[in-house]
Design a protein around this motif. Structure first.
Motif, mmCIF file in Angstrom:
data_model
loop_
_atom_site.group_PDB
_atom_site.id
_atom_site.type_symbol
_atom_site.label_atom_id
_atom_site.label_comp_id
_atom_site.label_asym_id
_atom_site.label_seq_id
_atom_site.Cartn_x
_atom_site.Cartn_y
_atom_site.Cartn_z
ATOM 1 N N PHE A 78 -4.705 0.696 4.389
ATOM 2 C CA PHE A 78 -3.819 1.856 4.371
ATOM 3 C C PHE A 78 -3.523 2.339 5.775
ATOM 4 O O PHE A 78 -4.141 1.900 6.743
ATOM 5 C CB PHE A 78 -4.501 3.023 3.634
ATOM 6 N N ASP A 79 -2.585 3.272 5.866
ATOM 7 C CA ASP A 79 -2.525 4.126 7.042
ATOM 8 C C ASP A 79 -2.629 5.566 6.531
ATOM 9 O O ASP A 79 -2.754 5.801 5.336
ATOM 10 C CB ASP A 79 -1.273 3.884 7.895
ATOM 11 N N ARG A 80 -2.557 6.504 7.449
ATOM 12 C CA ARG A 80 -2.819 7.891 7.073
ATOM 13 C C ARG A 80 -1.817 8.433 6.074
ATOM 14 O O ARG A 80 -2.136 9.284 5.250
ATOM 15 C CB ARG A 80 -2.827 8.763 8.341
ATOM 16 N N SER A 81 -0.619 7.904 6.152
ATOM 17 C CA SER A 81 0.399 8.343 5.212
ATOM 18 C C SER A 81 0.232 7.652 3.858
ATOM 19 O O SER A 81 0.208 8.291 2.809
ATOM 20 C CB SER A 81 1.781 8.051 5.821
ATOM 21 N N SER A 82 0.092 6.329 3.880
ATOM 22 C CA SER A 82 0.081 5.590 2.616
ATOM 23 C C SER A 82 -1.174 5.850 1.794
ATOM 24 O O SER A 82 -1.164 5.684 0.577
ATOM 25 C CB SER A 82 0.242 4.095 2.870
ATOM 26 N N SER A 113 0.804 -1.219 0.000
ATOM 27 C CA SER A 113 0.000 0.000 0.000
ATOM 28 C C SER A 113 0.840 1.274 0.000
ATOM 29 O O SER A 113 0.412 2.307 -0.480
ATOM 30 C CB SER A 113 -0.967 0.003 1.182
ATOM 31 N N ASN A 114 2.070 1.187 0.492
ATOM 32 C CA ASN A 114 2.874 2.411 0.631
ATOM 33 C C ASN A 114 3.643 2.692 -0.656
ATOM 34 O O ASN A 114 4.788 2.308 -0.801
ATOM 35 C CB ASN A 114 3.865 2.221 1.795
ATOM 36 N N VAL A 115 2.975 3.333 -1.605
ATOM 37 C CA VAL A 115 3.572 3.506 -2.932
ATOM 38 C C VAL A 115 3.490 4.962 -3.381
ATOM 39 O O VAL A 115 2.779 5.771 -2.787
ATOM 40 C CB VAL A 115 2.853 2.609 -3.966
HETATM 41 C C1 LIG Z 1 4.679 4.624 4.583
HETATM 42 O O1 LIG Z 1 5.775 5.524 4.434
HETATM 43 C C2 LIG Z 1 5.826 6.540 5.419
HETATM 44 C C3 LIG Z 1 6.943 7.507 5.056
HETATM 45 O O2 LIG Z 1 8.091 6.799 4.683
HETATM 46 C C4 LIG Z 1 5.994 5.912 6.788
HETATM 47 O O3 LIG Z 1 5.994 6.910 7.786
HETATM 48 C C5 LIG Z 1 4.844 4.943 7.052
HETATM 49 O O4 LIG Z 1 5.023 4.261 8.260
HETATM 50 C C6 LIG Z 1 4.746 3.913 5.914
HETATM 51 N N1 LIG Z 1 3.542 3.119 6.099
HETATM 52 C C7 LIG Z 1 3.495 1.821 5.877
HETATM 53 C C8 LIG Z 1 2.157 1.162 6.061
HETATM 54 O O5 LIG Z 1 4.439 1.142 5.535
#
Ligand SMILES: *[C@@H]1O[C@H](CO)[C@@H](O)[C@H](O)[C@H]1NC(C)=O
Ligand SMILES: *[C@@H]1O[C@H](CO)[C@@H](O)[C@H](O)[C@H]1NC(C)=O
Ligand SMILES: *[C@@H]1O[C@H](CO)[C@@H](O)[C@H](O)[C@H]1NC(C)=O
Ligand SMILES: *[C@@H]1O[C@H](CO)[C@@H](O)[C@H](O)[C@H]1NC(C)=O
Ligand SMILES: *[C@@H]1O[C@H](CO)[C@@H](O)[C@H](O)[C@H]1NC(C)=O
Length: 537
Positions: free
Chosen positions: A109-113, A64-66
């Protein structure tokens, strides 16, 4: 011609108390073909339109973190399928097509991703924008552009769900606070006209374990007009339970709703088609409900529900996990469009005795006037953590009452001797606060088939039944928002033969001559006025 198309089979291997662990931060969403459109006729068949909902087997991103580019590549895969289905719906004459919640991005997701999946969606109440015709007006709006062109090229109204990112403070609410990361992120419905213009935008108000999204500072009551059926309202998934915005939309007399959802099934009282069908009947409205298909989270079941017959699709985990387009011709219900006077506005006056709004019902005694004493042979089984009070149906016919406090459910029944005599049934009452995710108050009368031969199995999901039971189920509810349903073997919904909803909150559902074996018959009430949003806690 009255016609109900169903396509169904069994949910299996599923226990009602799903592990809703807090640490699964990504968790989810609410309890948060070729065919010609069947005609759902009713008393009024003089004006109608063709609606379509697509149950989409969402392609969830592997990681998800793309980056935005990678996120877009992923979304395009889901959009490719939307495009095929929009063309198919148009071929079948659809004038409006609804896609599900989370159908483009998937979840986890999380808030960032989540950010890479969001676009900044302009407010259609502030400006006219046709993303297909004016793609250069805003950058980073590839998804909006493609949806807009899809509506335009297929000449239909299109409803989709996606993420919206707004700078803060909000233009519409300069006093609104700012989320810690400096951006509002909303779970959002977008509606496009058939020429591609962005017509409506709605931000989900009742989030269900979606920590990456924000609750908008004010509930949004969003409606839009169409030339073929007049006014529609819109809301998302878990919203269906609440006064804001759903009760308000109903109180305003909105009779047609487009409803993207990602509904996790909790039979025997909160299965998708069961609840959505019941909502449509109880509120006397049409709901165009588009759900995801995602077996891993027990998500599935979509339909076009009208106060008259319904067309729906409810596949199960044993079936091939695939999408399904449901198309039906449905009657127009918007009273303004039909040139009727709107008496509905009157009935929302604050003096209405059992108003669905934030008022207490003046009747302190919800006891049913019946000579039957409450049964003392009761037992408690929890359904999604709510303690339901049950009594077994021991005889071939009887008159039973079970109460939870002063809330009582009354059942008269007669079992058919033909089949299923070994199947165990029970009557349940629940009146109280459901506390998973959000507190909300429920009043439920339910006649259910117990999953096994032991009373502790009552309330557990069961998919097949052979017993046919003629019954009258009655309860007196502290709300006018009561949703009735009769679900039979393999998730087939039957229309209650007779339904009476009296002004004092008494609801009586009669059914006989069932076609399938009974799984569950229920009356589910939502006394909004007992919720914390009303009591001000
Ligand atoms: C996604 O990337 C951000 C910034 O690098 C990081 O803070 C966050 O923990 C990452 N989230 C996940 C789900 O890997
Ligand atoms: C439900 O809606 C239909 C169609 O608009 C109308 O004829 C009927 O009277 C309504 N029923 C109730 C109980 O309001
Ligand atoms: C039903 O049968 C069970 C077992 O015989 C008994 O304990 C219970 O009291 C009966 N319940 C009713 C309502 O008759
Ligand atoms: C409903 O039943 C549950 C379980 O027995 C009980 O804890 C609760 O107090 C009852 N509610 C009322 C209003 O009596
Ligand atoms: C149920 O079916 C029987 C036999 O077919 C019929 O006589 C009766 O009228 C039906 N009852 C209802 C309420 O439809």
């Amino acid at each position: 011609m009255n016609m109900v198309l169903v396509s169904i089979s069994n949910w299996t291997g599923f226990t009602p108390v799903m592990s809703l662990t807090e640490e699964t931060m990504f968790l989810l969403v609410a309890v948060c073909s070729l065919m010609s459109a069947p005609v759902l006729t009713g008393p009024i068949a003089d004006s109608s339109y063709v609606a379509a909902v697509y149950e989409h087997k969402v392609i969830v991103p592997p990681v998800s973190n793309v980056s935005r580019a990678e996120a877009l590549q992923h979304i395009q895969k889901n959009l490719d399928i939307y495009e095929q289905q929009a063309a198919e719906a148009a071929k079948q004459g659809a004038q409006i097509l609804v896609f599900p919640e989370y159908g483009l991005s998937g979840f986890y997701f999380d808030r960032s991703s989540v950010s890479s999946y969001l676009e900044t969606i302009p407010d259609p109440q502030q400006e006219n924008w046709n993303p297909c015709l004016e793609p250069g007006k805003y950058s980073n709006t590839e998804v909006l552009q493609r949806l807009s062109c899809m509506a335009r090229s297929n000449n239909l109204y299109l409803v989709a769900n996606m993420g919206d990112m707004q700078p803060c403070p909000l233009k519409t609410d300069p006093t609104s606070s700012c989320p810690p990361d400096g951006r509002w992120k909303f779970n959002t419905n977008v509606v496009f006209k058939s020429d591609g213009q962005l017509l409506a935008r709605y931000h989900k108000y009742n989030l269900y374990k979606e920590p990456y999204f924000d609750v908008p500072p004010q509930p949004e009551i969003i409606t839009f007009d169409t030339p073929f059926a007049g006014k529609f309202g819109t809301m998302i998934c878990f919203d269906m339970f609440f006064h804001k915005p759903t009760g308000i939309l109903l109180d305003k007399g909105v009779r047609q709703l487009v409803y993207p959802t990602a509904w996790v099934n909790f039979p025997p009282v909160l299965d998708s088609v069961q609840f959505h069908r019941g909502f449509s009947l109880g509120a006397n409205v049409t709901v165009l409900s588009s759900n995801l298909r995602f077996d891993k989270e027990h998500i599935g079941g979509s339909g076009i529900y009208t106060p008259f017959p319904s067309t729906y699709h409810h596949a199960t985990e044993g079936d091939p996990e695939e999408g399904k387009l449901v198309v039906a011709r449905v009657p127009v219900l918007d009273p303004m469009w039909r040139g009727e006077s709107t008496a509905t506005e009157e009935s929302t006056s604050p003096t209405a005795a059992t108003s669905g709004a934030c008022q207490h019902t003046p009747d302190p005694n919800p006891e049913i006037a019946s000579s039957v004493p409450p049964s003392s042979d009761t037992f408690i089984v929890s359904l999604i953590d709510d303690p339901y009070t049950f009594v077994l149906l021991n005889k071939t016919e009887d008159d039973l009452k079970v109460c939870n406090g002063t809330f009582c459910c009354h059942l008269q029944y007669k079992r058919s001797p033909q089949a299923g005599s070994e199947e165990l049934y029970a009557l349940a009452a629940f009146s109280g606060t459901h506390t998973i995710v959000r507190t909300l108050n429920l009043q439920v009368c339910a006649l259910v088939r117990c999953a096994g031969s032991d009373f502790t199995s009552c309330g557990q999901p069961v998919v097949k039944a052979e017993s046919k039971i003629d019954f009258t189920l009655e309860g007196k509810f502290a709300s006018k928002r009561v949703y009735p349903s009769v679900m039979t073997s393999k998730n087939v919904m039957e229309e209650p033969q007779n339904l009476e909803m009296a002004a004092d909150g008494r609801v009586t559902m009669k059914h006989s001559n069932m076609s399938g074996g009974l799984i569950s018959a229920s009356l589910l009430g939502r006394p909004y006025q007992m919720d914390e949003e009303c009591t001000g806690e």
